[in-house]
Scaffold this motif. Structure first.
Motif, PDB file in Angstrom:
ATOM      1  N   LEU A 259      43.158  48.775  38.739  1.00 47.84           N
ATOM      2  CA  LEU A 259      43.303  48.637  40.879  1.00 47.84           C
ATOM      3  C   LEU A 259      44.187  50.079  40.795  1.00 47.84           C
ATOM      4  O   LEU A 259      42.635  50.733  41.389  1.00 47.84           O
ATOM      5  N   MET A 260      44.566  51.154  40.201  1.00 49.44           N
ATOM      6  CA  MET A 260      44.654  52.362  40.520  1.00 49.44           C
ATOM      7  C   MET A 260      44.065  52.778  40.016  1.00 49.44           C
ATOM      8  O   MET A 260      43.601  53.776  40.755  1.00 49.44           O
ATOM      9  N   ALA A 261      42.597  53.479  39.579  1.00 47.41           N
ATOM     10  CA  ALA A 261      41.289  53.619  39.237  1.00 47.41           C
ATOM     11  C   ALA A 261      40.663  53.803  40.151  1.00 47.41           C
ATOM     12  O   ALA A 261      39.940  54.943  40.853  1.00 47.41           O
ATOM     13  N   HIS A 262      40.210  52.584  41.635  1.00 51.82           N
ATOM     14  CA  HIS A 262      39.495  52.808  42.509  1.00 51.82           C
ATOM     15  C   HIS A 262      39.929  53.256  43.715  1.00 51.82           C
ATOM     16  O   HIS A 262      39.285  53.739  44.408  1.00 51.82           O
ATOM     17  N   ALA A 263      41.314  53.596  43.251  1.00 50.65           N
ATOM     18  CA  ALA A 263      41.871  54.506  44.909  1.00 50.65           C
ATOM     19  C   ALA A 263      42.903  54.777  44.549  1.00 50.65           C
ATOM     20  O   ALA A 263      44.419  54.799  44.717  1.00 50.65           O
ATOM     21  N   PRO A 264      42.825  55.730  43.596  1.00 48.61           N
ATOM     22  CA  PRO A 264      44.243  56.702  43.304  1.00 48.61           C
ATOM     23  C   PRO A 264      45.173  57.274  44.261  1.00 48.61           C
ATOM     24  O   PRO A 264      45.087  57.308  45.469  1.00 48.61           O
ATOM     25  N   GLU A 265      46.923  56.749  44.316  1.00 52.06           N
ATOM     26  CA  GLU A 265      47.626  57.410  45.052  1.00 52.06           C
ATOM     27  C   GLU A 265      47.927  56.461  46.401  1.00 52.06           C
ATOM     28  O   GLU A 265      48.314  56.286  47.506  1.00 52.06           O
ATOM     29  N   THR A 266      47.281  55.009  45.860  1.00 56.17           N
ATOM     30  CA  THR A 266      47.551  53.571  47.361  1.00 56.17           C
ATOM     31  C   THR A 266      48.624  53.771  46.843  1.00 56.17           C
ATOM     32  O   THR A 266      48.751  53.577  45.739  1.00 56.17           O
ATOM     33  N   ARG A 267      49.767  53.001  47.821  1.00 57.79           N
ATOM     34  CA  ARG A 267      51.092  52.818  47.772  1.00 57.79           C
ATOM     35  C   ARG A 267      50.605  51.238  47.443  1.00 57.79           C
ATOM     36  O   ARG A 267      50.396  50.169  47.791  1.00 57.79           O
ATOM     37  N   LEU A 268      51.690  51.465  45.919  1.00 59.10           N
ATOM     38  CA  LEU A 268      50.963  49.876  45.329  1.00 59.10           C
ATOM     39  C   LEU A 268      52.855  49.267  46.181  1.00 59.10           C
ATOM     40  O   LEU A 268      53.477  49.882  44.218  1.00 59.10           O
ATOM     41  N   ILE A 269      52.444  47.774  45.857  1.00 60.77           N
ATOM     42  CA  ILE A 269      54.453  47.507  45.338  1.00 60.77           C
ATOM     43  C   ILE A 269      53.567  45.888  44.144  1.00 60.77           C
ATOM     44  O   ILE A 269      52.533  45.082  44.030  1.00 60.77           O
ATOM     45  N   TRP A 270      54.209  46.563  42.721  1.00 60.32           N
ATOM     46  CA  TRP A 270      54.122  45.718  41.869  1.00 60.32           C
ATOM     47  C   TRP A 270      55.040  43.868  42.102  1.00 60.32           C
ATOM     48  O   TRP A 270      55.896  44.610  41.957  1.00 60.32           O
ATOM     49  N   ALA A 271      54.404  43.433  42.447  1.00 56.45           N
ATOM     50  CA  ALA A 271      55.187  42.339  42.168  1.00 56.45           C
ATOM     51  C   ALA A 271      55.753  41.917  41.211  1.00 56.45           C
ATOM     52  O   ALA A 271      55.311  41.576  40.471  1.00 56.45           O
ATOM     53  N   HIS A 272      56.980  41.562  41.471  1.00 59.27           N
ATOM     54  CA  HIS A 272      57.867  40.875  40.050  1.00 59.27           C
ATOM     55  C   HIS A 272      57.963  42.015  39.245  1.00 59.27           C
ATOM     56  O   HIS A 272      58.535  41.523  37.905  1.00 59.27           O
ATOM     57  N   THR A 273      57.491  43.257  39.001  1.00 62.17           N
ATOM     58  CA  THR A 273      56.793  44.378  38.309  1.00 62.17           C
ATOM     59  C   THR A 273      57.034  43.993  36.889  1.00 62.17           C
ATOM     60  O   THR A 273      56.933  44.182  35.716  1.00 62.17           O
ATOM     61  N   GLY A 274      55.866  43.061  37.192  1.00 58.47           N
ATOM     62  CA  GLY A 274      55.553  41.737  35.814  1.00 58.47           C
ATOM     63  C   GLY A 274      55.996  41.231  34.955  1.00 58.47           C
ATOM     64  O   GLY A 274      56.737  40.872  34.068  1.00 58.47           O
ATOM     65  N   ILE A 275      55.521  40.010  35.895  1.00 53.28           N
ATOM     66  CA  ILE A 275      56.091  38.916  35.636  1.00 53.28           C
ATOM     67  C   ILE A 275      56.198  38.199  33.942  1.00 53.28           C
ATOM     68  O   ILE A 275      56.715  37.041  33.680  1.00 53.28           O
ATOM     69  N   GLY A 276      54.807  38.821  33.386  1.00 54.96           N
ATOM     70  CA  GLY A 276      54.562  38.586  32.313  1.00 54.96           C
ATOM     71  C   GLY A 276      55.224  39.121  31.082  1.00 54.96           C
ATOM     72  O   GLY A 276      55.384  39.178  29.693  1.00 54.96           O
ATOM     73  N   GLY A 277      56.419  40.252  31.895  1.00 54.92           N
ATOM     74  CA  GLY A 277      57.814  41.116  30.735  1.00 54.92           C
ATOM     75  C   GLY A 277      56.758  41.868  29.955  1.00 54.92           C
ATOM     76  O   GLY A 277      57.420  42.435  29.066  1.00 54.92           O
ATOM     77  N   ALA A 278      55.706  42.713  30.610  1.00 59.96           N
ATOM     78  CA  ALA A 278      55.553  43.555  30.309  1.00 59.96           C
ATOM     79  C   ALA A 278      57.168  44.814  30.125  1.00 59.96           C
ATOM     80  O   ALA A 278      58.096  44.922  30.818  1.00 59.96           O
ATOM     81  N   SER A 279      57.056  45.866  28.808  1.00 59.25           N
ATOM     82  CA  SER A 279      58.162  46.535  28.606  1.00 59.25           C
ATOM     83  C   SER A 279      58.951  46.901  28.852  1.00 59.25           C
ATOM     84  O   SER A 279      58.697  47.955  30.234  1.00 59.25           O
TER      85      SER A 279
END
Ligand SMILES: [Zn+2]
Length: 295
Positions: free
Chosen positions: A177-197
Motif C-alpha cells: 500500500l505504501m508503495a502506491h503513495a509514499p508518505e500517506t498517513r496510514l493507521i494500521w488497524a490492530h497493528t497486525g491482527i495476525g500477530g506480525a512480530s
C-alpha cells in the motif's frame, strides 16, 4: 522530524517505560482523555444502541474524540449530526468514508470501480461535522489485493487529498500500500491482527514515518495481568508518537463491552509514565487530526 526523534530519545532515556510497565502494578488507571481511533457504528447497532446511548457509553468512558466509520456510511453521518447538534457533548467526531455498502463489499471493494465512485461522492458531500478526514476501515484478507486497481487508486486519492487511511491488513500489505503513495498517513488497524512480530512492526515504523499503529485485538500486547508485555513497552518507548487506542465496535458485543474495553486500556496505560500514556491515549491521534485538547 528531528524534533520528533529528539523527543523520542528523551522519553526513552528519562522515563523508563519498559520498567514501568511491569513494576507499577498498583498504579492507578490512566485518568486523562481517550481518543477512540477505531470506532464503527454499523447498521445493526442502530436499534440496540441508539445514538444517544452510543455517545453515553463514550462519555462514561472518558472518550473525547472518535474516528467514526460505518457500514453503510449512514451511521457515520448520524454520529456527525449528533456532534453538530451538541448531542455528543464533549466528543469530537472525526468522520472517515467507509468503503462498504454491505457485507459483500468487504471481499470485493479493491476491484470494484463503483466503490471508488461512492468514495468520491461521499467526499464531495461531507458530513454535518465537517469534511471526511480519512478512508477506511478497509480489509485485505489477501495482501496481494493491495495491488488491485481500487486499492491503488484510493491510496493515491488519500495522498492527494491529505486523508488518513485506516487499514486492516497484514504486514506485507503495508509495504504494498505504501508503495502506491509514499508518505500517506496510514493507521494500521490492530497493528497486525495476525500477530506480525514486534521486530517486523518496528521495521515498518522505521521505514514509514507516516505509519501509525492502532492497538485493538493486537495479539501479545498485554499479559495475564492486563499490563503491557515488556517487548511492547520497549517498542512504545522507542516510538512514543506512533500508537493509538481503538474500540473496534465491529459487532454489537463490542458496544455492550465498550466501557470495559476502555477500562482495559486505562489499566495498562496507568502503569506507563504519564506523558507517554497521554500520547497513546489521546495526543497521537489528536495530533494527526488537529483535534484540540479537551478543557
Ligand atoms: Zn474495525
Amino acid at each position: 522530524m528531528r524534533r520528533r526523534a529528539a523527543l523520542a530519545a528523551t522519553v526513552l532515556s528519562t522515563l523508563g517505560w519498559a520498567a514501568a510497565a511491569r513494576t507499577a502494578q498498583a498504579a492507578a488507571p490512566y485518568a486523562g482523555p481517550l481518543f477512540d481511533a477505531h470506532l464503527h457504528y454499523n447498521e445493526e447497532a442502530f436499534a440496540p444502541y441508539p445514538i444517544a446511548d452510543a455517545f453515553a457509553r463514550m462519555q462514561r468512558s472518558g472518550v473525547q474524540a472518535i474516528v467514526a466509520n460505518s457500514r453503510p456510511n449512514d451511521g457515520t453521518k448520524q454520529l456527525a449530526d449528533a456532534a453538530a447538534k451538541a448531542a455528543a457533548a464533549g466528543i469530537t467526531v472525526v468522520p472517515f468514508v467507509r468503503l462498504y455498502r454491505n457485507r459483500d463489499d468487504y471481499t470485493g471493494w479493491f476491484k470494484d470501480e463503483s466503490i471508488h465512485t461512492m468514495v468520491l461522492n461521499e467526499l464531495e458531500r461531507g458530513t454535518a461535522a465537517g469534511p471526511y478526514r480519512g478512508l477506511g476501515e478497509f480489509h485485505l484478507y489477501d495482501s496481494a489485493n493491495a495491488n488491485a486497481p481500487i486499492a491503488r487508486k484510493l491510496m493515491q486519492l488519500a495522498r492527494q487529498r491529505d486523508l488518513v487511511v485506516l487499514a486492516h491488513v497484514d504486514d506485507a500489505a503495508i509495504d504494498l500500500l505504501m508503495a502506491h503513495a509514499p508518505e500517506t498517513r496510514l493507521i494500521w488497524a490492530h497493528t497486525g491482527i495476525g500477530g506480525a512480530s514486534v521486530a517486523r512492526v518496528k521495521e515498518l515504523l522505521q521505514r514509514y514515518p507516516s505509519l501509525y499503529g492502532e492497538l485493538s485485538y493486537r495479539p501479545g500486547l498485554t499479559g495475564a495481568d492486563g499490563l503491557l508485555s515488556p517487548e511492547w513497552a520497549a517498542l512504545f518507548a522507542e516510538y512514543p508518537l506512533r500508537f493509538m487506542i481503538g474500540s473496534d465496535t465491529w459487532i454489537n458485543a463490542r458496544w455492550s463491552d465498550y466501557e470495559a474495553l476502555m477500562a482495559q486500556y486505562r489499566h495498562w496505560l496507568g502503569a506507563l509514565p504519564a506523558a507517554g500514556a497521554q500520547r497513546i491515549a489521546w495526543a497521537n491521534a489528536a495530533g494527526l487530526f488537529g483535534v484540540a485538547m479537551p478543557r
